[in-house]
Design an enzyme around this catalytic site. Sequence first.
Site, mmCIF file in Angstrom:
data_model
loop_
_atom_site.group_PDB
_atom_site.id
_atom_site.type_symbol
_atom_site.label_atom_id
_atom_site.label_comp_id
_atom_site.label_asym_id
_atom_site.label_seq_id
_atom_site.Cartn_x
_atom_site.Cartn_y
_atom_site.Cartn_z
ATOM 1 N N GLY A 12 -13.644 56.674 -29.634
ATOM 2 C CA GLY A 12 -14.559 56.745 -28.498
ATOM 3 C C GLY A 12 -14.597 55.439 -27.728
ATOM 4 N N VAL A 25 -6.196 38.701 -23.765
ATOM 5 C CA VAL A 25 -5.174 38.275 -22.797
ATOM 6 C C VAL A 25 -5.250 36.770 -22.570
ATOM 7 C CG1 VAL A 25 -4.409 38.426 -20.401
ATOM 8 C CG2 VAL A 25 -5.079 40.505 -21.625
ATOM 9 N N ARG A 73 -7.854 60.614 -29.229
ATOM 10 C CA ARG A 73 -7.681 60.952 -30.634
ATOM 11 C C ARG A 73 -6.202 61.246 -30.860
ATOM 12 N NH1 ARG A 73 -12.742 59.244 -32.039
ATOM 13 N NH2 ARG A 73 -14.305 60.219 -30.697
ATOM 14 N N ASP A 104 -14.677 52.951 -37.249
ATOM 15 C CA ASP A 104 -14.125 53.055 -38.593
ATOM 16 C C ASP A 104 -12.950 54.030 -38.664
ATOM 17 O OD1 ASP A 104 -15.665 55.359 -38.282
ATOM 18 O OD2 ASP A 104 -16.307 55.380 -40.367
ATOM 19 N N THR A 127 -17.645 50.389 -30.808
ATOM 20 C CA THR A 127 -18.245 51.724 -30.835
ATOM 21 C C THR A 127 -19.725 51.609 -30.535
ATOM 22 O OG1 THR A 127 -18.884 53.581 -32.275
ATOM 23 C CG2 THR A 127 -18.415 51.499 -33.354
ATOM 24 N N ILE A 128 -20.269 52.553 -29.770
ATOM 25 C CA ILE A 128 -21.696 52.499 -29.457
ATOM 26 C C ILE A 128 -22.553 52.851 -30.670
ATOM 27 C CG2 ILE A 128 -21.254 53.070 -27.039
ATOM 28 C CD1 ILE A 128 -22.481 55.852 -27.647
ATOM 29 N N ASP A 129 -21.938 53.434 -31.698
ATOM 30 C CA ASP A 129 -22.710 53.910 -32.852
ATOM 31 C C ASP A 129 -23.183 52.793 -33.770
ATOM 32 O OD1 ASP A 129 -22.169 56.490 -31.941
ATOM 33 O OD2 ASP A 129 -20.337 56.632 -33.133
ATOM 34 N N ASP A 131 -21.935 51.775 -36.449
ATOM 35 C CA ASP A 131 -21.891 52.266 -37.833
ATOM 36 C C ASP A 131 -20.766 51.645 -38.650
ATOM 37 O OD1 ASP A 131 -19.849 53.468 -36.431
ATOM 38 O OD2 ASP A 131 -20.213 55.489 -37.192
ATOM 39 N N ARG A 156 -39.962 59.843 -19.644
ATOM 40 C CA ARG A 156 -41.391 59.568 -19.846
ATOM 41 C C ARG A 156 -42.187 59.845 -18.583
ATOM 42 N NH1 ARG A 156 -44.739 59.022 -23.986
ATOM 43 N NH2 ARG A 156 -43.442 57.470 -25.035
ATOM 44 N N ARG A 164 -46.314 66.888 -21.322
ATOM 45 C CA ARG A 164 -45.374 67.772 -21.996
ATOM 46 C C ARG A 164 -44.657 67.028 -23.127
ATOM 47 N NH1 ARG A 164 -41.759 70.328 -17.655
ATOM 48 N NH2 ARG A 164 -43.569 71.700 -17.368
ATOM 49 N N GLY A 172 -24.729 58.563 -31.927
ATOM 50 C CA GLY A 172 -24.800 57.780 -33.147
ATOM 51 C C GLY A 172 -23.932 58.359 -34.243
ATOM 52 N N ARG A 173 -23.373 59.539 -33.966
ATOM 53 C CA ARG A 173 -22.552 60.263 -34.935
ATOM 54 C C ARG A 173 -23.386 60.575 -36.169
ATOM 55 N NH1 ARG A 173 -16.647 58.426 -37.087
ATOM 56 N NH2 ARG A 173 -17.925 56.740 -37.897
ATOM 57 N N SER A 222 -48.656 63.661 -23.352
ATOM 58 C CA SER A 222 -47.195 63.714 -23.402
ATOM 59 C C SER A 222 -46.746 63.139 -24.743
ATOM 60 C CB SER A 222 -46.597 62.895 -22.255
ATOM 61 O OG SER A 222 -46.931 61.522 -22.400
ATOM 62 N N GLU A 229 -28.194 62.409 -32.917
ATOM 63 C CA GLU A 229 -27.339 63.593 -32.914
ATOM 64 C C GLU A 229 -26.921 63.956 -34.340
ATOM 65 O OE1 GLU A 229 -23.596 63.077 -30.956
ATOM 66 O OE2 GLU A 229 -23.201 61.150 -31.908
ATOM 67 N N HIS A 258 -22.525 61.856 -23.190
ATOM 68 C CA HIS A 258 -21.531 60.811 -22.999
ATOM 69 C C HIS A 258 -21.920 59.758 -21.967
ATOM 70 C CE1 HIS A 258 -19.140 63.613 -25.327
ATOM 71 N NE2 HIS A 258 -18.234 62.664 -25.482
#
Length: 331
Positions: A12, A25, A73, A104, A127-129, A131, A156, A164, A172-173, A222, A229, A258
């Site tokens: 990703g 570089v 991938r 990973d 990676t944004i996760d 992890d 919000r 609501r 986050g996988r 609210s 996820e 995404h």
Amino acid sequence: MSKRVAVLTSGGDAPGMNACIRAIVIACEHLGYALIGYQHGYNGLINQEYESLSLNATHNLIQQGGTILHSARCEAFKSVQGAKDAARNLNTLGIDTLIVIGGDGSFRGAEHLSQYWPGQILGIPGTIDNDVAGCDATVGYYTAIDTAVSSIDKVRDTADAFERIFLVEVMGRHAGFLALNAALASAADYVIVPELFESEDAELKSIAAQIEARRQLKGPVSFIVVVAENVWPGGLSTLAERLSSQMQSEVRPVTLGHVQRGGSPVSQDRLLATKLGTHAVALVETDKNKVMVGEVNHKPVEVPLKATWENNKPLDDCSLSTMRITMNNRY
């Protein structure tokens, strides 16, 4: 003879990958190394798809999201033949060192390649996760938090306007770093992360209790729940249906998706990417091999690639305790 270095981005995409490429570089130019960039991740290794990288490629690069080398991938690379083809192509170009920017899964691929290619392999966590074990943060993580927080702030506004309940799913996988810290930074009312998830009934009971306590004090309110996820069985819509039925209130699910991977990297990611890219190139003529270059307590570290996925990376205890206090002491 000058060393020949190659770099690729895999898995990703994450904000800051381009900043990392830029640093590599510049560092290679400074040390007199030839540098090529493989395109489309490990697919580029198999298909010998590459380009030479020079200082011309770095103009206005540090602030660009995504990756100029592209990513993908690559199922074919997981096979023995795929790794052998990649090794042959690296040898054909006389590559001494391969730098892999990714998570990973990308590091598992690098470890797989090392069984068939004798060259030096270095990893940089992107990676944004967040992890990947062995480092405080991964490139892209800080920007993803900012993106999630900005989106939750907007949710919000409409949640308050209609009094609501909203469920906001973040990426986050299988890790809760992004969800936890986005919830903290946006003052969300509740967070569900895989590391603390016990059961559907227990979570629903806890959320309902907090909403009812607020209603007793203030009437209609609210309420924002941040959900990592893959944590809720059946997905976010299932949680929305169950909570709506239990609370007799309208519950709206929002999946950020995404959008969290995109955007110009924030300063923390630019700095981290620049430092890690520069340090990785500094290891080219050393005996360091099959290691990830990370940062712990603002200092560079080298961690065996296998340790990045074999060891568990726990959530920060301070963030957890802070979230518990804020969830249980809101008015």
